[in-house]
Scaffold this motif. Structure first.
Motif, PDB file in Angstrom:
ATOM      1  N   ARG A 293       0.829  -1.206   0.000  1.00  0.00           N
ATOM      2  CA  ARG A 293       0.000   0.000   0.000  1.00  0.00           C
ATOM      3  C   ARG A 293       0.865   1.258   0.000  1.00  0.00           C
ATOM      4  O   ARG A 293       0.567   2.231  -0.687  1.00  0.00           O
ATOM      5  CB  ARG A 293      -0.942  -0.007   1.204  1.00  0.00           C
ATOM      6  CG  ARG A 293      -1.859   1.198   1.234  1.00  0.00           C
ATOM      7  CD  ARG A 293      -2.987   1.061   2.227  1.00  0.00           C
ATOM      8  NE  ARG A 293      -2.506   1.158   3.601  1.00  0.00           N
ATOM      9  CZ  ARG A 293      -3.327   1.194   4.663  1.00  0.00           C
ATOM     10  NH1 ARG A 293      -4.637   1.096   4.488  1.00  0.00           N
ATOM     11  NH2 ARG A 293      -2.834   1.283   5.883  1.00  0.00           N
ATOM     12  N   ARG A 294       1.944   1.245   0.783  1.00  0.00           N
ATOM     13  CA  ARG A 294       2.790   2.429   0.848  1.00  0.00           C
ATOM     14  C   ARG A 294       3.501   2.693  -0.479  1.00  0.00           C
ATOM     15  O   ARG A 294       3.694   3.847  -0.872  1.00  0.00           O
ATOM     16  CB  ARG A 294       3.807   2.280   1.975  1.00  0.00           C
ATOM     17  CG  ARG A 294       3.154   2.195   3.357  1.00  0.00           C
ATOM     18  CD  ARG A 294       4.142   2.351   4.478  1.00  0.00           C
ATOM     19  NE  ARG A 294       3.463   2.281   5.776  1.00  0.00           N
ATOM     20  CZ  ARG A 294       3.989   2.727   6.918  1.00  0.00           C
ATOM     21  NH1 ARG A 294       5.201   3.257   6.916  1.00  0.00           N
ATOM     22  NH2 ARG A 294       3.323   2.633   8.042  1.00  0.00           N
ATOM     23  N   LYS A 295       3.866   1.633  -1.179  1.00  0.00           N
ATOM     24  CA  LYS A 295       4.517   1.808  -2.474  1.00  0.00           C
ATOM     25  C   LYS A 295       3.563   2.388  -3.516  1.00  0.00           C
ATOM     26  O   LYS A 295       4.008   3.011  -4.494  1.00  0.00           O
ATOM     27  CB  LYS A 295       5.061   0.471  -2.972  1.00  0.00           C
ATOM     28  CG  LYS A 295       6.259  -0.044  -2.187  1.00  0.00           C
ATOM     29  CD  LYS A 295       6.717  -1.386  -2.723  1.00  0.00           C
ATOM     30  CE  LYS A 295       7.898  -1.930  -1.914  1.00  0.00           C
ATOM     31  NZ  LYS A 295       8.321  -3.267  -2.406  1.00  0.00           N
ATOM     32  N   ALA A 296       2.253   2.207  -3.308  1.00  0.00           N
ATOM     33  CA  ALA A 296       1.274   2.690  -4.282  1.00  0.00           C
ATOM     34  C   ALA A 296       0.926   4.158  -4.105  1.00  0.00           C
ATOM     35  O   ALA A 296       0.293   4.752  -4.987  1.00  0.00           O
ATOM     36  CB  ALA A 296      -0.006   1.852  -4.191  1.00  0.00           C
ATOM     37  N   LEU A 297       1.344   4.775  -3.000  1.00  0.00           N
ATOM     38  CA  LEU A 297       0.957   6.162  -2.737  1.00  0.00           C
ATOM     39  C   LEU A 297       1.536   7.149  -3.754  1.00  0.00           C
ATOM     40  O   LEU A 297       0.792   8.003  -4.261  1.00  0.00           O
ATOM     41  CB  LEU A 297       1.346   6.564  -1.314  1.00  0.00           C
ATOM     42  CG  LEU A 297       1.034   8.011  -0.924  1.00  0.00           C
ATOM     43  CD1 LEU A 297      -0.461   8.302  -1.070  1.00  0.00           C
ATOM     44  CD2 LEU A 297       1.507   8.308   0.495  1.00  0.00           C
ATOM     45  N   PRO A 298       2.828   7.119  -4.090  1.00  0.00           N
ATOM     46  CA  PRO A 298       3.339   8.109  -5.051  1.00  0.00           C
ATOM     47  C   PRO A 298       2.633   8.076  -6.402  1.00  0.00           C
ATOM     48  O   PRO A 298       2.344   9.131  -6.982  1.00  0.00           O
ATOM     49  CB  PRO A 298       4.818   7.727  -5.184  1.00  0.00           C
ATOM     50  CG  PRO A 298       5.153   7.019  -3.910  1.00  0.00           C
ATOM     51  CD  PRO A 298       3.902   6.270  -3.539  1.00  0.00           C
ATOM     52  N   ALA A 299       2.334   6.884  -6.907  1.00  0.00           N
ATOM     53  CA  ALA A 299       1.649   6.796  -8.200  1.00  0.00           C
ATOM     54  C   ALA A 299       0.243   7.381  -8.110  1.00  0.00           C
ATOM     55  O   ALA A 299      -0.222   8.060  -9.036  1.00  0.00           O
ATOM     56  CB  ALA A 299       1.595   5.343  -8.670  1.00  0.00           C
ATOM     57  N   TRP A 300      -0.446   7.121  -6.996  1.00  0.00           N
ATOM     58  CA  TRP A 300      -1.796   7.670  -6.861  1.00  0.00           C
ATOM     59  C   TRP A 300      -1.749   9.190  -6.740  1.00  0.00           C
ATOM     60  O   TRP A 300      -2.587   9.887  -7.323  1.00  0.00           O
ATOM     61  CB  TRP A 300      -2.490   7.075  -5.641  1.00  0.00           C
ATOM     62  CG  TRP A 300      -3.896   7.575  -5.519  1.00  0.00           C
ATOM     63  CD1 TRP A 300      -5.006   7.065  -6.103  1.00  0.00           C
ATOM     64  CD2 TRP A 300      -4.329   8.742  -4.781  1.00  0.00           C
ATOM     65  NE1 TRP A 300      -6.110   7.831  -5.789  1.00  0.00           N
ATOM     66  CE2 TRP A 300      -5.725   8.860  -4.989  1.00  0.00           C
ATOM     67  CE3 TRP A 300      -3.677   9.673  -3.988  1.00  0.00           C
ATOM     68  CZ2 TRP A 300      -6.467   9.880  -4.412  1.00  0.00           C
ATOM     69  CZ3 TRP A 300      -4.425  10.707  -3.424  1.00  0.00           C
ATOM     70  CH2 TRP A 300      -5.804  10.796  -3.641  1.00  0.00           C
ATOM     71  N   LEU A 301      -0.773   9.732  -6.006  1.00  0.00           N
ATOM     72  CA  LEU A 301      -0.655  11.182  -5.891  1.00  0.00           C
ATOM     73  C   LEU A 301      -0.380  11.822  -7.258  1.00  0.00           C
ATOM     74  O   LEU A 301      -0.921  12.893  -7.565  1.00  0.00           O
ATOM     75  CB  LEU A 301       0.469  11.536  -4.913  1.00  0.00           C
ATOM     76  CG  LEU A 301       0.127  11.480  -3.430  1.00  0.00           C
ATOM     77  CD1 LEU A 301       1.374  11.729  -2.594  1.00  0.00           C
ATOM     78  CD2 LEU A 301      -0.962  12.479  -3.070  1.00  0.00           C
ATOM     79  N   HIS A 302       0.454  11.186  -8.052  1.00  0.00           N
ATOM     80  CA  HIS A 302       0.709  11.714  -9.397  1.00  0.00           C
ATOM     81  C   HIS A 302      -0.579  11.717 -10.219  1.00  0.00           C
ATOM     82  O   HIS A 302      -0.874  12.688 -10.930  1.00  0.00           O
ATOM     83  CB  HIS A 302       1.772  10.869 -10.098  1.00  0.00           C
ATOM     84  CG  HIS A 302       2.023  11.293 -11.513  1.00  0.00           C
ATOM     85  ND1 HIS A 302       2.856  12.351 -11.842  1.00  0.00           N
ATOM     86  CD2 HIS A 302       1.524  10.820 -12.696  1.00  0.00           C
ATOM     87  CE1 HIS A 302       2.854  12.513 -13.161  1.00  0.00           C
ATOM     88  NE2 HIS A 302       2.072  11.599 -13.702  1.00  0.00           N
ATOM     89  N   HIS A 303      -1.357  10.646 -10.125  1.00  0.00           N
ATOM     90  CA  HIS A 303      -2.636  10.603 -10.851  1.00  0.00           C
ATOM     91  C   HIS A 303      -3.571  11.695 -10.349  1.00  0.00           C
ATOM     92  O   HIS A 303      -4.231  12.369 -11.152  1.00  0.00           O
ATOM     93  CB  HIS A 303      -3.284   9.233 -10.660  1.00  0.00           C
ATOM     94  CG  HIS A 303      -4.684   9.149 -11.189  1.00  0.00           C
ATOM     95  ND1 HIS A 303      -4.976   9.069 -12.537  1.00  0.00           N
ATOM     96  CD2 HIS A 303      -5.885   9.161 -10.540  1.00  0.00           C
ATOM     97  CE1 HIS A 303      -6.283   9.033 -12.693  1.00  0.00           C
ATOM     98  NE2 HIS A 303      -6.858   9.096 -11.511  1.00  0.00           N
TER      99      HIS A 303
END
Length: 330
Positions: A293-303
């Protein structure tokens, strides 16, 4: 504003009136030149002679008197029932003995026809604001999330399997019932008031030292995108009331602001972002572990910043409101 088929615009009216009043043209000749009727030409000439250039604009068609309009005392009763008891047009009409359509017209005129326009606590109309440029105000808060056990949490695998996954998660301290303590993820979120561009990072606590570190990194992150920070708005948490926080804001040249006690609506932009964060990232999909879940945060913020349409920015991504990003036009 003149309609699409109007023969005269305000500028043409002014020219017509000046021909008649200033140059002495006959009304009939001026009307013929501008292809309008004699009464129309005379009307604009009289208005110009009376009030000058300002009289060439359209006047309101609202009547001077409206005898059939709902009396003001009745309007106050309607508004009172709406604010204090959250009643709809039909219920208010039943109490006051008047048509529901009239009640709805009054509510619409007072801009309280939707309950979303009314503050839940005070019953007053919601007051919305937005600073006029990026960096004028940053909203800062912390979103607390329970860590995901290995194998997935109960929201996606069910409560029985969720408890099994929780108990099987290794290398965790135990409570007095021998259950594992998975811990909490403290998501420090920073949202720009004007653009809604967001910065977030996950920490292990919400102490003053951690909050100050997040502030420094957020300021540098926004500076890399051409945004200078002027103010920050936070709640009254201990980290934001500390001298460490005040000293850091002074060093950065930022004015710290606090919300009203027990009024999270004051910091509503970041509170609304937390809901979007939970739906889109934290709880919106299955994660087999907390690290995933923590690794997915930067990609979601960019989106969120670069691709997701935002209703507060006219249906465009928040990043479109940052017009001075370095390298944007190269």
């Amino acid at each position: 504003m003149s309609h699409a088929n109007a023969a005269l615009t305000p500028r043409a009216r002014l020219r017509l009136a000046r021909l008649i009043v200033d140059d002495g043209w006959p009304i009939a000749r001026a009307a013929e030149r501008y292809d309008v009727s004699w009464p129309t030409a005379k009307r604009w000439a009289d208005r110009y002679a009376e009030a000058g250039e300002a009289a060439m604009l359209d006047r309101s068609s609202r009547p001077h008197r409206s005898p059939a309009r709902t009396p003001h005392p009745q309007v106050r009763r309607i508004v009172h029932l709406r604010w204090k008891q959250r009643l709809g047009p039909v219920q208010i009409a039943g109490r006051l003995g008047m048509p529901a359509s009239t009640v709805h017209a009054v509510l619409t005129r007072c801009r309280i026809n939707r309950l979303s326009h009314i503050d839940r606590v005070t019953g007053e109309p919601v007051r919305r604001y937005e600073h006029d440029h990026p960096g004028a105000m940053l909203h800062i808060d912390v979103k607390k999330l329970g860590n995901v056990p290995d194998g997935g949490g109960w929201r996606y695998v069910g409560r029985v399997q969720g408890r099994t996954n929780r108990a099987a998660t290794p290398d965790r301290p135990r409570n007095k019932y021998r259950g594992p303590l998975l811990g909490t993820a403290f998501v420090h979120t920073v949202v720009d008031d004007h653009s809604r561009v967001a910065y977030a990072e996950i920490c292990d606590d919400e102490t003053a030292a951690t909050a100050v570190g997040v502030l420094h990194r957020a300021v540098n992150w926004f500076a890399a995108r051409g945004v200078s920070i002027e103010r920050v708005l936070t709640d009254n948490g201990s980290a934001y009331r500390s001298r460490h926080w005040s000293r850091a804001c002074a060093e950065l040249g930022i004015t710290p602001k606090k919300t009203r006690p027990y009024r999270p609506q004051t910091n509503g932009k970041v509170e609304r972002f937390h809901r979007t964060l939970a739906d889109g990232w934290a709880l919106g999909r299955f994660y087999a572990s907390e690290s995933a879940r923590r690794k997915a945060l930067p990609a979601w913020l960019h989106h969120y910043n670069h691709h997701r349409p935002h209703t507060a920015t006219g249906g465009k991504p928040p990043i479109t409101r940052l017009t001075n990003i370095p390298g944007q036009y190269t």
